[in-house]
Design a protein around this motif. Structure first.
Motif, PDB file in Angstrom:
ATOM      1  N   LEU B 200      20.069  69.313  40.491  1.00 59.57           N
ATOM      2  CA  LEU B 200      21.176  69.119  41.436  1.00 59.57           C
ATOM      3  C   LEU B 200      21.876  70.460  41.559  1.00 59.57           C
ATOM      4  CD1 LEU B 200      22.777  65.668  40.644  1.00 59.57           C
ATOM      5  CD2 LEU B 200      21.443  66.316  42.632  1.00 59.57           C
ATOM      6  N   PRO B 201      21.870  71.032  42.746  1.00 60.34           N
ATOM      7  CA  PRO B 201      22.368  72.399  42.887  1.00 60.34           C
ATOM      8  C   PRO B 201      23.863  72.552  42.634  1.00 60.34           C
ATOM      9  CG  PRO B 201      21.798  71.455  45.008  1.00 60.34           C
ATOM     10  CD  PRO B 201      21.373  70.469  43.990  1.00 60.34           C
ATOM     11  N   GLY B 202      24.224  73.792  42.266  1.00 58.27           N
ATOM     12  CA  GLY B 202      25.572  74.095  41.803  1.00 58.27           C
ATOM     13  C   GLY B 202      26.668  73.844  42.823  1.00 58.27           C
ATOM     14  N   MET B 203      26.452  74.301  44.050  1.00 55.89           N
ATOM     15  CA  MET B 203      27.519  74.177  45.048  1.00 55.89           C
ATOM     16  C   MET B 203      27.802  72.701  45.342  1.00 55.89           C
ATOM     17  SD  MET B 203      27.654  75.685  48.863  1.00 55.89           S
ATOM     18  CE  MET B 203      29.189  76.143  49.617  1.00 55.89           C
ATOM     19  N   MET B 204      26.720  71.935  45.499  1.00 57.05           N
ATOM     20  CA  MET B 204      26.851  70.510  45.810  1.00 57.05           C
ATOM     21  C   MET B 204      27.536  69.780  44.648  1.00 57.05           C
ATOM     22  SD  MET B 204      23.596  68.106  46.463  1.00 57.05           S
ATOM     23  CE  MET B 204      23.620  66.419  45.948  1.00 57.05           C
ATOM     24  N   THR B 205      27.095  70.093  43.429  1.00 49.71           N
ATOM     25  CA  THR B 205      27.694  69.456  42.249  1.00 49.71           C
ATOM     26  C   THR B 205      29.181  69.787  42.173  1.00 49.71           C
ATOM     27  OG1 THR B 205      25.579  69.857  41.180  1.00 49.71           O
ATOM     28  CG2 THR B 205      27.366  69.145  39.760  1.00 49.71           C
ATOM     29  N   LYS B 219      25.366  68.986  53.019  1.00 50.60           N
ATOM     30  CA  LYS B 219      25.287  69.845  54.214  1.00 50.60           C
ATOM     31  C   LYS B 219      25.628  71.284  53.844  1.00 50.60           C
ATOM     32  CE  LYS B 219      26.972  66.215  57.126  1.00 50.60           C
ATOM     33  NZ  LYS B 219      28.178  65.868  57.869  1.00 50.60           N
ATOM     34  N   TYR B 220      26.677  71.426  53.022  1.00 50.24           N
ATOM     35  CA  TYR B 220      27.039  72.772  52.566  1.00 50.24           C
ATOM     36  C   TYR B 220      25.917  73.362  51.712  1.00 50.24           C
ATOM     37  CZ  TYR B 220      31.769  73.058  54.316  1.00 50.24           C
ATOM     38  OH  TYR B 220      32.849  73.172  55.136  1.00 50.24           O
ATOM     39  N   GLN B 221      25.315  72.511  50.886  1.00 49.90           N
ATOM     40  CA  GLN B 221      24.259  72.999  50.004  1.00 49.90           C
ATOM     41  C   GLN B 221      23.067  73.507  50.820  1.00 49.90           C
ATOM     42  OE1 GLN B 221      24.532  73.285  46.612  1.00 49.90           O
ATOM     43  NE2 GLN B 221      22.681  74.522  46.894  1.00 49.90           N
ATOM     44  N   ILE B 222      22.691  72.758  51.845  1.00 44.83           N
ATOM     45  CA  ILE B 222      21.573  73.200  52.700  1.00 44.83           C
ATOM     46  C   ILE B 222      21.928  74.531  53.359  1.00 44.83           C
ATOM     47  CG2 ILE B 222      20.272  72.667  54.821  1.00 44.83           C
ATOM     48  CD1 ILE B 222      20.608  69.646  53.992  1.00 44.83           C
ATOM     49  N   GLY B 223      23.160  74.596  53.850  1.00 41.72           N
ATOM     50  CA  GLY B 223      23.617  75.823  54.520  1.00 41.72           C
ATOM     51  C   GLY B 223      23.553  77.027  53.585  1.00 41.72           C
ATOM     52  N   ILE B 224      24.078  76.848  52.382  1.00 43.22           N
ATOM     53  CA  ILE B 224      24.135  77.996  51.464  1.00 43.22           C
ATOM     54  C   ILE B 224      22.731  78.396  51.014  1.00 43.22           C
ATOM     55  CG2 ILE B 224      24.460  76.781  49.235  1.00 43.22           C
ATOM     56  CD1 ILE B 224      26.380  79.902  50.239  1.00 43.22           C
ATOM     57  N   MET B 225      21.833  77.406  50.855  1.00 43.19           N
ATOM     58  CA  MET B 225      20.460  77.743  50.444  1.00 43.19           C
ATOM     59  C   MET B 225      19.763  78.579  51.519  1.00 43.19           C
ATOM     60  SD  MET B 225      19.802  76.970  47.437  1.00 43.19           S
ATOM     61  CE  MET B 225      18.073  77.396  47.433  1.00 43.19           C
ATOM     62  N   ILE B 226      19.954  78.195  52.777  1.00 45.76           N
ATOM     63  CA  ILE B 226      19.321  78.968  53.863  1.00 45.76           C
ATOM     64  C   ILE B 226      19.911  80.378  53.914  1.00 45.76           C
ATOM     65  CG2 ILE B 226      19.012  79.095  56.387  1.00 45.76           C
ATOM     66  CD1 ILE B 226      18.877  75.988  56.335  1.00 45.76           C
ATOM     67  N   CYS B 227      21.230  80.455  53.726  1.00 44.31           N
ATOM     68  CA  CYS B 227      21.894  81.770  53.716  1.00 44.31           C
ATOM     69  C   CYS B 227      21.367  82.637  52.581  1.00 44.31           C
ATOM     70  CB  CYS B 227      23.388  81.606  53.483  1.00 44.31           C
ATOM     71  SG  CYS B 227      24.263  81.252  54.954  1.00 44.31           S
ATOM     72  N   ILE B 228      21.290  82.048  51.401  1.00 40.00           N
ATOM     73  CA  ILE B 228      20.825  82.799  50.229  1.00 40.00           C
ATOM     74  C   ILE B 228      19.398  83.287  50.467  1.00 40.00           C
ATOM     75  CG2 ILE B 228      20.050  82.494  47.824  1.00 40.00           C
ATOM     76  CD1 ILE B 228      22.553  80.700  47.428  1.00 40.00           C
TER      77      ILE B 228
END
Lengths: 239, 260
Positions: B200-205, B219-228
């Motif tokens: 479970l990723p950090g930002m989402m958690t 949604k934020y987690q998907i966004g940040i993963m694509i950005c990263i």
């Protein structure tokens, strides 16, 4: 023409050459000899700008080797190192590798030319589909020679290029590289190769010298009968 | 809102570190001192950041936030150079440009185009998002630069052969560039493929612990993963490309004095 003028070459803080000069005429075949580690391979690398000369000038066909000319000079010279690197997974890709580069892109050889070149070096066309890591050292050497021949170069710098070859394959390689139009600077311990060369140059006391006492002039297979011309520090070297 | 951790709770948290320390002691690994030093350093750094960010968020001033981002970029860049074994004096400005450009491109896209907070420079978005991207870029850049230059050094004959066969510098380094980019992004591809199932990723958690709804958090987690991911690929490529002109001499030979 290949010309080394007052070269000083250092490799890893070790001075290999001081004020060494040598001129090789067009079509001449020269072999460099000397004890292990004296700088034979380094001399060839220096000629193509793979090792930097601390002092002196290198000219290829009259063009001085420097940053602005190094790419053009490399495109005129075929260099085959001691352990040829094929640089691809399959033999066909290795042969065609130089033609993927911008400089040679529009000169890719036809299939018929590739087969003919392989045949001249006693290689079957079946080798084209083999993996490079599955072919022998001798086959690797001949593929490296075939690749250089496909590039239609006239200046060859080759380092022990027949070391893993049987006499028949060696003769085939020699028949190609000792053509009159090819200028050859080589390193070899093979007596047949040495005998076929027009000149022997020895590395002694960090100089390029022509042996006088034990040098037997080439006969038979050598292509040129030019008078040896070695220019060391005392007699200059400018063309 | 999350349950605030008291000092006593934190002490219980620190007690857990005794387990790995006991394992290190049992295995005679000789890394207990380094581990404890890292733990102390992490604690001090995070408390300092906590205090500082409190004021950054309260001020919500774009200049202060940008200053913080600039500091993060400089520290990340120094860390990349140290870990990749490259000389600061040679590469500092080039790599800073590469890291800053890729991080700000991906982070800027996420904040300015996707989230569009009010105000647009809201420190609560800018600082953590840039920080997350930068942290991941740091790891991938160390991997890519180290792999690129060690690849050329280990395969010097092969590299020289490419040049002798007529390749220009960009053509000759391409096989090592490919390896380096793959090395940099492979862990992230694996992470993305297993995200949500294995981890479970950090930002989402963090957002869920902070009281956000899970659907909002993913949604934020998907966004940040694509950005990263984007920033990592761009930074790895740009940094290697920018480093070429100082790493090789005018005869395309790899300079040996660029390594620490």
């Amino acid at each position: 023409m290949i010309s080394f003028e007052h070269i000083m070459l250092k490799v890893q803080e070790r001075t290999l050459f001081i004020d060494a000069s040598l001129q090789i005429r067009p079509g001449e075949k020269v072999v460099v000899r000397g004890p292990s580690g004296c700088g034979k391979s380094s001399l060839l690398k220096c000629a193509v700008g793979a090792l930097p000369a601390a002092e002196g000038i290198i000219r290829i066909d009259g063009t001085e080797l420097k940053s602005a000319t190094v790419a053009g000079i490399r495109s005129r010279i075929a260099y085959i190192g001691q352990e040829p690197v094929l640089g691809a997974d399959r033999v066909r890709d290795a042969l065609l590798l130089p033609f993927t580069f911008k400089t040679h892109r529009d000169r890719a050889p036809a299939e018929e030319r590739i087969s003919r070149t392989l045949d001249q070096l006693h290689l079957s066309s079946d080798i084209l589909d083999k993996a490079c890591k599955r072919i022998s050292g001798g086959e690797k050497q001949r593929i490296a020679v075939a690749r250089a021949l496909l590039l239609d170069k006239c200046i060859f710098l080759v380092d022990e290029v027949t070391s893993a070859l049987d006499p028949r394959s060696r003769d085939a390689v020699m028949a190609e590289l000792f053509q009159p139009e090819i200028t050859l600077l080589s390193v070899s311990h093979d007596p047949e190769w040495i005998n076929a060369c027009d000149r022997i140059v020895e590395i002694k006391n960090r100089q390029l010298q022509e042996p006088v006492a034990d040098f037997t002039p080439p006969g038979g297979t050598g292509t040129g009968n030019q008078k040896p011309e070695i220019n060391n520090a005392d007699n200059g070297g400018a063309p | 809102m999350t349950v605030d951790l008291s000092i006593a709770s934190l002490l219980w948290m620190y007690a857990l570190i005794l387990v790995p320390v006991a394992i290190f002691f049992y295995l005679q690994l000789g890394i207990i001192r380094d581990t404890l030093f890292a733990l102390i350093r992490m604690t001090a750094q995070l408390f300092l950041v906590g205090f500082y960010l409190k004021y950054v968020f309260q001020l919500n001033n774009p200049l202060v936030s940008l200053l913080w981002v600039a500091l993060m970029l400089v520290v990340a860049n120094l860390s990349i150079l140290n870990k990749a074994g490259l000389k600061r004096s040679v590469f500092f400005w080039r790599l800073l440009a590469g890291v800053a450009g890729s991080t700000l491109l991906a982070g800027g896209w996420f904040i300015l185009v996707v989230i569009r907070p009010e105000p647009i420079y809201d420190a609560r978005y800018m600082v953590p998002i840039i920080g997350m991207i930068l942290g991941n870029c740091l790891r991938s850049n160390v991997l890519s630069l180290e792999r690129f230059y060690s690849g050329i050094r280990k395969n010097e004959n092969e590299f020289t052969t490419y040049l002798m066969l007529g390749a220009n510098l960009h053509e000759a380094v391409r096989p090592y560039l490919r390896d380096a980019i793959k090395a940099a992004v492979n862990p992230s591809v694996a992470t993305m493929a297993t995200m949500g199932i294995v981890s479970l990723p950090g930002m989402m958690t963090g957002q869920i612990l902070g009281g956000a709804m899970p659907m909002e958090a993913i949604k934020y987690q998907i966004g940040i993963m694509i950005c990263i991911f984007t920033a990592m690929v761009v930074a790895a490529l740009v940094n290697i490309q920018l480093s070429l002109s100082v790493a090789f001499d005018d005869h395309q030979r790899l300079q040996q004095d660029i390594f620490q």
